[in-house]
Structure formats: C-alpha cells, structure tokens
Design an enzyme around this catalytic site. Structure first.
Site, PDB file in Angstrom:
ATOM      1  N   HIS A  53      61.383  24.792 -32.918  1.00  0.00           N
ATOM      2  CA  HIS A  53      60.307  25.677 -32.425  1.00  0.00           C
ATOM      3  C   HIS A  53      60.442  27.103 -32.962  1.00  0.00           C
ATOM      4  N   SER A  76      58.310  24.657 -37.527  1.00  0.00           N
ATOM      5  CA  SER A  76      58.456  24.365 -36.113  1.00  0.00           C
ATOM      6  C   SER A  76      58.546  22.855 -35.914  1.00  0.00           C
ATOM      7  N   SER A  81      54.119  25.220 -30.601  1.00  0.00           N
ATOM      8  CA  SER A  81      55.203  26.021 -30.012  1.00  0.00           C
ATOM      9  C   SER A  81      55.498  27.318 -30.750  1.00  0.00           C
ATOM     10  N   ASP A 130      65.135  19.379 -34.214  1.00  0.00           N
ATOM     11  CA  ASP A 130      64.870  19.342 -32.778  1.00  0.00           C
ATOM     12  C   ASP A 130      63.852  18.233 -32.540  1.00  0.00           C
ATOM     13  N   GLU A 155      69.119  19.173 -31.735  1.00  0.00           N
ATOM     14  CA  GLU A 155      68.992  20.023 -30.551  1.00  0.00           C
ATOM     15  C   GLU A 155      68.711  19.285 -29.240  1.00  0.00           C
ATOM     16  N   ASN A 180      72.842  18.532 -28.278  1.00  0.00           N
ATOM     17  CA  ASN A 180      72.288  18.437 -26.919  1.00  0.00           C
ATOM     18  C   ASN A 180      73.376  18.153 -25.890  1.00  0.00           C
ATOM     19  N   LYS A 185      74.915  23.106 -23.627  1.00  0.00           N
ATOM     20  CA  LYS A 185      73.506  22.919 -23.995  1.00  0.00           C
ATOM     21  C   LYS A 185      72.795  22.183 -22.860  1.00  0.00           C
ATOM     22  N   ASP A 189      70.445  24.630 -20.843  1.00  0.00           N
ATOM     23  CA  ASP A 189      69.095  24.718 -21.413  1.00  0.00           C
ATOM     24  C   ASP A 189      68.145  23.766 -20.674  1.00  0.00           C
ATOM     25  N   ASN A 190      68.517  22.489 -20.616  1.00  0.00           N
ATOM     26  CA  ASN A 190      67.608  21.496 -20.045  1.00  0.00           C
ATOM     27  C   ASN A 190      67.348  21.787 -18.560  1.00  0.00           C
ATOM     28  N   CYS A 194      64.448  24.973 -18.181  1.00  0.00           N
ATOM     29  CA  CYS A 194      63.196  24.425 -17.638  1.00  0.00           C
ATOM     30  C   CYS A 194      62.913  24.982 -16.252  1.00  0.00           C
ATOM     31  N   HIS A 302      59.902  15.921 -24.790  1.00  0.00           N
ATOM     32  CA  HIS A 302      59.742  16.359 -26.191  1.00  0.00           C
ATOM     33  C   HIS A 302      58.419  15.952 -26.851  1.00  0.00           C
ATOM     34  N   HIS A 355      62.037  28.599 -23.331  1.00  0.00           N
ATOM     35  CA  HIS A 355      63.121  29.107 -22.483  1.00  0.00           C
ATOM     36  C   HIS A 355      63.426  30.570 -22.797  1.00  0.00           C
ATOM     37  N   SER A 363      72.569  27.350 -26.349  1.00  0.00           N
ATOM     38  CA  SER A 363      72.193  26.198 -27.183  1.00  0.00           C
ATOM     39  C   SER A 363      72.432  26.489 -28.665  1.00  0.00           C
ATOM     40  N   GLN A 367      74.590  25.199 -32.016  1.00  0.00           N
ATOM     41  CA  GLN A 367      73.971  24.819 -33.300  1.00  0.00           C
ATOM     42  C   GLN A 367      74.713  25.456 -34.473  1.00  0.00           C
TER      43      GLN A 367
HETATM   44  P1  NAD Z   1      67.471  12.740 -19.373  1.00  0.00           P
HETATM   45  O1  NAD Z   1      67.726  11.446 -20.036  1.00  0.00           O
HETATM   46  O2  NAD Z   1      68.579  13.511 -18.753  1.00  0.00           O
HETATM   47  O3  NAD Z   1      66.360  12.539 -18.234  1.00  0.00           O
HETATM   48  C1  NAD Z   1      65.221  11.753 -18.347  1.00  0.00           C
HETATM   49  C2  NAD Z   1      65.097  10.954 -17.051  1.00  0.00           C
HETATM   50  O4  NAD Z   1      63.853  10.268 -17.040  1.00  0.00           O
HETATM   51  C3  NAD Z   1      66.189   9.905 -16.905  1.00  0.00           C
HETATM   52  O5  NAD Z   1      66.901  10.097 -15.692  1.00  0.00           O
HETATM   53  C4  NAD Z   1      65.437   8.572 -16.929  1.00  0.00           C
HETATM   54  O6  NAD Z   1      66.014   7.610 -16.096  1.00  0.00           O
HETATM   55  C5  NAD Z   1      64.056   8.992 -16.444  1.00  0.00           C
HETATM   56  N1  NAD Z   1      62.972   8.092 -16.841  1.00  0.00           N
HETATM   57  C6  NAD Z   1      62.833   7.367 -17.977  1.00  0.00           C
HETATM   58  N2  NAD Z   1      61.701   6.656 -17.966  1.00  0.00           N
HETATM   59  C7  NAD Z   1      61.086   6.957 -16.791  1.00  0.00           C
HETATM   60  C8  NAD Z   1      59.863   6.543 -16.203  1.00  0.00           C
HETATM   61  N3  NAD Z   1      59.055   5.673 -16.802  1.00  0.00           N
HETATM   62  N4  NAD Z   1      59.536   7.056 -14.984  1.00  0.00           N
HETATM   63  C9  NAD Z   1      60.359   7.915 -14.342  1.00  0.00           C
HETATM   64  N5  NAD Z   1      61.534   8.346 -14.860  1.00  0.00           N
HETATM   65  C10 NAD Z   1      61.888   7.864 -16.072  1.00  0.00           C
HETATM   66  O7  NAD Z   1      66.728  13.651 -20.456  1.00  0.00           O
HETATM   67  P2  NAD Z   1      66.503  15.235 -20.358  1.00  0.00           P
HETATM   68  O8  NAD Z   1      67.621  15.929 -21.032  1.00  0.00           O
HETATM   69  O9  NAD Z   1      66.109  15.585 -19.003  1.00  0.00           O
HETATM   70  O10 NAD Z   1      65.239  15.371 -21.349  1.00  0.00           O
HETATM   71  C11 NAD Z   1      63.984  14.856 -21.024  1.00  0.00           C
HETATM   72  C12 NAD Z   1      62.994  15.181 -22.135  1.00  0.00           C
HETATM   73  O11 NAD Z   1      62.803  16.598 -22.203  1.00  0.00           O
HETATM   74  C13 NAD Z   1      63.448  14.779 -23.524  1.00  0.00           C
HETATM   75  O12 NAD Z   1      62.327  14.407 -24.267  1.00  0.00           O
HETATM   76  C14 NAD Z   1      64.038  16.064 -24.083  1.00  0.00           C
HETATM   77  O13 NAD Z   1      64.082  16.041 -25.472  1.00  0.00           O
HETATM   78  C15 NAD Z   1      63.085  17.073 -23.532  1.00  0.00           C
HETATM   79  N6  NAD Z   1      63.555  18.463 -23.376  1.00  0.00           N
HETATM   80  C16 NAD Z   1      62.568  19.395 -23.344  1.00  0.00           C
HETATM   81  C17 NAD Z   1      62.886  20.719 -23.122  1.00  0.00           C
HETATM   82  C18 NAD Z   1      61.820  21.760 -23.127  1.00  0.00           C
HETATM   83  O14 NAD Z   1      62.145  22.936 -23.293  1.00  0.00           O
HETATM   84  N7  NAD Z   1      60.580  21.419 -22.959  1.00  0.00           N
HETATM   85  C19 NAD Z   1      64.227  21.091 -22.914  1.00  0.00           C
HETATM   86  C20 NAD Z   1      65.198  20.106 -22.952  1.00  0.00           C
HETATM   87  C21 NAD Z   1      64.848  18.786 -23.171  1.00  0.00           C
HETATM   88  N1  RBV Z   2      63.562  25.064 -26.546  1.00  0.00           N
HETATM   89  N2  RBV Z   2      63.493  26.096 -27.383  1.00  0.00           N
HETATM   90  C1  RBV Z   2      62.975  27.109 -26.729  1.00  0.00           C
HETATM   91  N3  RBV Z   2      62.487  29.448 -26.525  1.00  0.00           N
HETATM   92  O1  RBV Z   2      62.986  28.605 -28.485  1.00  0.00           O
HETATM   93  N4  RBV Z   2      62.687  26.739 -25.494  1.00  0.00           N
HETATM   94  C2  RBV Z   2      63.053  25.440 -25.376  1.00  0.00           C
HETATM   95  C3  RBV Z   2      62.818  28.452 -27.317  1.00  0.00           C
HETATM   96  C4  RBV Z   2      64.146  23.792 -26.985  1.00  0.00           C
HETATM   97  C5  RBV Z   2      65.157  23.202 -26.010  1.00  0.00           C
HETATM   98  O2  RBV Z   2      66.457  23.389 -26.539  1.00  0.00           O
HETATM   99  C6  RBV Z   2      64.800  21.716 -25.966  1.00  0.00           C
HETATM  100  O3  RBV Z   2      65.916  20.882 -26.104  1.00  0.00           O
HETATM  101  C7  RBV Z   2      63.816  21.568 -27.103  1.00  0.00           C
HETATM  102  O4  RBV Z   2      63.146  22.818 -27.134  1.00  0.00           O
HETATM  103  C8  RBV Z   2      62.807  20.451 -26.945  1.00  0.00           C
HETATM  104  O5  RBV Z   2      62.048  20.367 -28.101  1.00  0.00           O
END
Ligand code: NAD
Ligand code: RBV
Length: 435
Positions: A53, A76, A81, A130, A155, A180, A185, A189-190, A194, A302, A355, A363, A367
């Site tokens: 991103h 990206s 993003s 990522d 990532e 990750n 991380k 981060d997660n 979030c 993601h 974030h 994070s 990297q």
């Molecule tokens: P994780 O594996 O820790 O958690 C995902 C959870 O979803 C698991 O507990 C799993 O059992 C559950 N799950 C799977 N299928 C399901 C369903 N059909 N219904 C209900 N629950 C279900 O993963 P995470 O680290 O929490 O990451 C989740 C997603 O978010 C990934 O795609 C990751 O890449 C992404 N992510 C996004 C950001 C962001 O900034 N937006 C940050 C970190 C991770």
């Molecule tokens: N993420 N990056 C940002 N501000 O640059 N915010 C969230 C930022 C990353 C985070 O590490 C996650 O694992 C990934 O975006 C999902 O694509």
C-alpha cells in the site's frame, strides 16, 4: 531525467513530504535502522521490487530501504489504498513509483508489472509483497527472473497463506520470510492497527454513530479481535461469527455473542457488518438481500472476495447510487438498501489512511530486517521454504518501540535467568509461546 513514475498529481509532493516528516517521528524502529546502518549500507546492490500500500508509512519504509543502499521500484497492493500525496513525495525524489488512488484492475496489474521493469539490470533481486500478487506475478509471468531473486518478505496473513500453499505444492521457487507472523507484526498491526483504522474508515465513509448500533464482525482472529474491541469501545453491541471453535470460545469468554450470519440476519439484527476472515464468500448476495434497510457492509480482510460484490455491480434489478468516492448505496427490488464501503476492498485503506505510523513502524522494521537478512545471509535460506525471523529480532523490534513510549524494562538477575533457564539478554520465550 526521464520520468520513471506514474502517480496522480506531483503538486501534492510538498504536502506528502510534510506528513512523511511527521510520520518519521512515530516510526522509531525504522529510524533506528537508518541510524544503525547508515555507514554499513547492507542493502547496497539490492534491487527491490515492492508491492505494498503506497501510504505515508510505506514512504518511510521506502526511504529507509534507500538509505540502507537499495534501489527500489514500487506499486501499491490494492487499487484504492494509495495516498496520492505520499506517492507524489516519493516520485518527487525520483524514486520509481506507480500508484494512485482509484486504479482500475488493469491499471493495478500494469503498475505491479512496472515494478519489475529494471531495464538492462534484468529484474529485481528482492521482493517485498503484501498479499502475494507480486510474488504470483513473478512466478507465473516472469519465471526467468526467479533465479536472481534472493527472496520475498511477505507482509500479511493472506499473502503468507498463499506462500505456505505454494511451499506445500512445491511451486514456490524462491526463499520467503513470513513477516506477518513476527509477534511484533501480527499481534500488533493486525490487532491494534485495525482497532484504530476500522473505525476511521467507517466514520470517514458514513459519519455514522457507532454507539448503540449492532456491529457484526465475521472472523475473530487478529484483525477481528481488533475490530471487535474497537466497536465495543465505541458502545456498540457486538456479535461475532466464527468457524473455528477456539476463536469462537475466545469471543464468548470476552463477552461477545457468537452466532451465524443467517441467524443474525433472520433475527433482524446487525446495522454494520465487517468481514475480517481472509476467506471468500463470507457475506453473500442472499445475506445482503435480507439485511435491515441501510445496513453498512464493509471488509477489512485483504481481498475483495469476502463480500459477494459482483452481483451488486452487475445485476440489472439492483440499483447503484454513488454517494461519494468509495461509498455506494445499493437498492434491492423490494426497496431496502445496503451501503457498501470501498467496493468491498479493505475499508481502512480505501475509506481512510490505513493503520497509524507507530504500529506500521513495528511491521516495517520486521520487513527491513527480513530484507537485510535475505540479501546478506542467503546461505541461511533454501529456495521454496517459508521462514520466520528469529525471536531475538522480534524482541529487538519491540524494544525499539518501547523506548519511544517511555517504558522501562525490568532486567533479569543472573539468578532469575538461571531459574527460568533463559539468557539475560533474551530470547525470553520458547518458540511455542503464543503471547
Ligand atoms: P486470522 O487467520 O488470524 O483470522 C481470520 C479468522 O477468520 C480466523 O479465526 C478464521 O477461523 C475465521 N474465519 C475463516 N472463515 C470464516 C468464515 N467463513 N466465517 C467466519 N469466520 C471465518 O487472520 P488475520 O490476521 O486476522 O487476518 C484476516 C485478514 O485481514 C487477512 O486477509 C489479512 O491479510 C488481512 N489483514 C488486513 C489488515 C488491514 O489493515 N486491513 C491488517 C492485517 C491483516
Ligand atoms: N497496512 N498498511 C497500512 N498505513 O500503510 N495499514 C495497514 C499503512 C497493511 C497491514 O500490515 C496489513 O497486513 C496489510 O495492510 C493488508 O494488506
């Protein structure tokens, strides 16, 4: 100089630079690496293609890699993003960057391709990814580049899942470091990232009052836990869906109701729905057809396949009203509507700025350490295998961030260290410890 970038608007560069300067103060891990390695330049000779991103935080990552001696080309990893002022500030420094907010699918893949275009230098020798799109593209469309690549550092959870699948199928042709699953991380981060950026996305998109609403969070992993804490903190009534009994039990023990989407929707519950699973087809068209009028639907996982968005955009009997960029209302034939954020893509990066810097520093410090190790210690890594960074480095990352927060660590005495059977200087926990 020939123009080796494509961004939205170079005149945003000054603004971007000011925010990068602010972010540097909040990214102590990256700044400490710059200080530590400014003479040694451990990435001298590295040609890094990156697909992460293109935010302000990533700009600080990119400039750290460059200070350590690397050349980079960047895109990206999501079409919505990019922060255009961050991309502009990077382009203004003549760093090849191909990213703007609102890319089409085709432009998105074009931009990732451009990160691989090293001209006569014949491709990258390191990848930062990522989500795995860059890694997949190299494997499928540019296999001849693989032999020169020391490895990839990945990532996010979804990207890491893809790497382990490739490892299992023996289709992974480079070494990989799973960033990750560094504790500093995913457990930060997660979760804490979030916890802040989900609400930011929902609020910038809709200005909705969260207190008093029913928020349904699908998935109670790292991201889901952060989302739930956040919504709970605002005063929402939170419901969780899970497939994993351990995570479901955790949710119940924290006081949240665990149910299925079908049951929740049948009971006419849920004002805001958030997918955080990394899975596909979690919220389907059938679900959305039955939701309460004006339900807000968004995804923080993601990829955009967690919510079944295609029929919303393609079916003639569903009417789309665009409210503002990345906020759409869809009206169903019975007259009820739902509001979809970021077209089903990551809401915290599409509708807000992702974030905060501080958590991204943790994070991205992982990297950079991964990149340095892949490049300088290649003898440690085998092709086709996914590795994690050693716990000692993980602890180091945490330490760098503790200082900034004025926290003082207690030191083990010799006797205590012997009693626990750990070195005074760490690592302090066995590998099976889960934090
Ligand atoms: P994780 O594996 O820790 O958690 C995902 C959870 O979803 C698991 O507990 C799993 O059992 C559950 N799950 C799977 N299928 C399901 C369903 N059909 N219904 C209900 N629950 C279900 O993963 P995470 O680290 O929490 O990451 C989740 C997603 O978010 C990934 O795609 C990751 O890449 C992404 N992510 C996004 C950001 C962001 O900034 N937006 C940050 C970190 C991770
Ligand atoms: N993420 N990056 C940002 N501000 O640059 N915010 C969230 C930022 C990353 C985070 O590490 C996650 O694992 C990934 O975006 C999902 O694509």
């Amino acid at each position: 100089m020939s123009k080796d970038f494509k961004i939205k608007d170079i005149s945003l560069a000054d603004w971007g630079r000011k925010e990068i300067k602010n972010a540097e103060k909040e990214m102590p891990g990256l700044m400490a690496l710059r200080e530590k390695y400014k003479k040694k330049k451990p990435l001298q000779g590295a040609r890094i293609s990156g697909a992460v991103h293109m935010t302000i935080q990533t700009a600080v990552l990119i400039e750290t890699l460059i200070e350590l001696g690397a050349e980079v080309r960047w895109a990206s990893c999501n079409p919505f993003s990019t922060q255009d002022h961050a991309a502009a500030a990077i382009a203004a420094k003549n760093i090849p960057v191909f990213a703007w907010k609102g890319e089409t699918e085709e432009q998105y893949w074009w931009a990732i391709e451009k990160t691989l275009d090293w001209g006569k230098k014949k491709g990258p020798n390191l990848l930062i990814d990522d989500g795995g799109d860059l890694t997949t593209l190299v494997h499928e469309k540019h296999p001849s580049m693989l032999k020169n690549i020391y490895g990839v550092s990945e990532e996010t959870t979804t990207g890491v899942n893809r790497l382990y699948q490739m490892m299992k199928n023996q289709t992974l042709k480079i070494s990989a470091i799973n960033v990750n699953d560094s504790v500093t991380k995913s457990k930060f981060d997660n979760l804490y990232g979030c916890r802040e950026s989900l609400a930011d996305g929902i609020k910038r998109a809709t200005d909705i009052m969260i207190a008093g609403k029913e928020v349904v969070v699908c998935g109670y992993g790292g991201v889901g836990k952060g989302c739930v804490q956040s919504m709970d903190g605002f005063g929402a009534r939170v419901l969780v869906t899970e497939i994993d009994p351990i995570c479901a039990l955790q949710a119940v023990m924290e006081g949240y109701e665990v149910s299925t989407l079908e049951e929740i929707i049948d009971n006419n519950e849920g004002d805001i729905f958030v997918t955080a699973t990394g899975n596909k087809n979690v919220i389907t068209l059938e679900h959305m057809k039955e939701m309460k009028d004006e339900s807000i639907v968004c995804n923080i996982g993601h990829f955009d396949n967690e919510i079944e968005v295609d029929p919303l955009f393609n079916r003639k009997d569903i009417k789309r009203i665009n409210i503002k960029p990345l906020v759409d209302k869809f009206i169903f034939p019975d007259g009820h509507s739902i509001i979809l954020l970021s077209e089903g893509r990551l809401v915290n990066l599409g509708n807000a700025t992702g974030h905060p810097s501080f958590v991204m520093s943790a994070s991205f410090t992982n990297q950079v350490l991964a990149q340095i190790s892949l490049f300088n210690e290649s003898e440690k890594y085998e092709e086709g295998i996914v590795y994690r960074l050693p716990k000692k480095l993980d602890e180091e990352v945490a330490k760098l961030h503790l200082e900034k927060l004025n926290a003082d660590l207690t030191e083990l005495t010799q006797k205590q260290a012997e009693y626990l059977d750990v070195p005074i200087e760490g690592p302090y926990k066995p590998d099976h410890y889960r934090y």
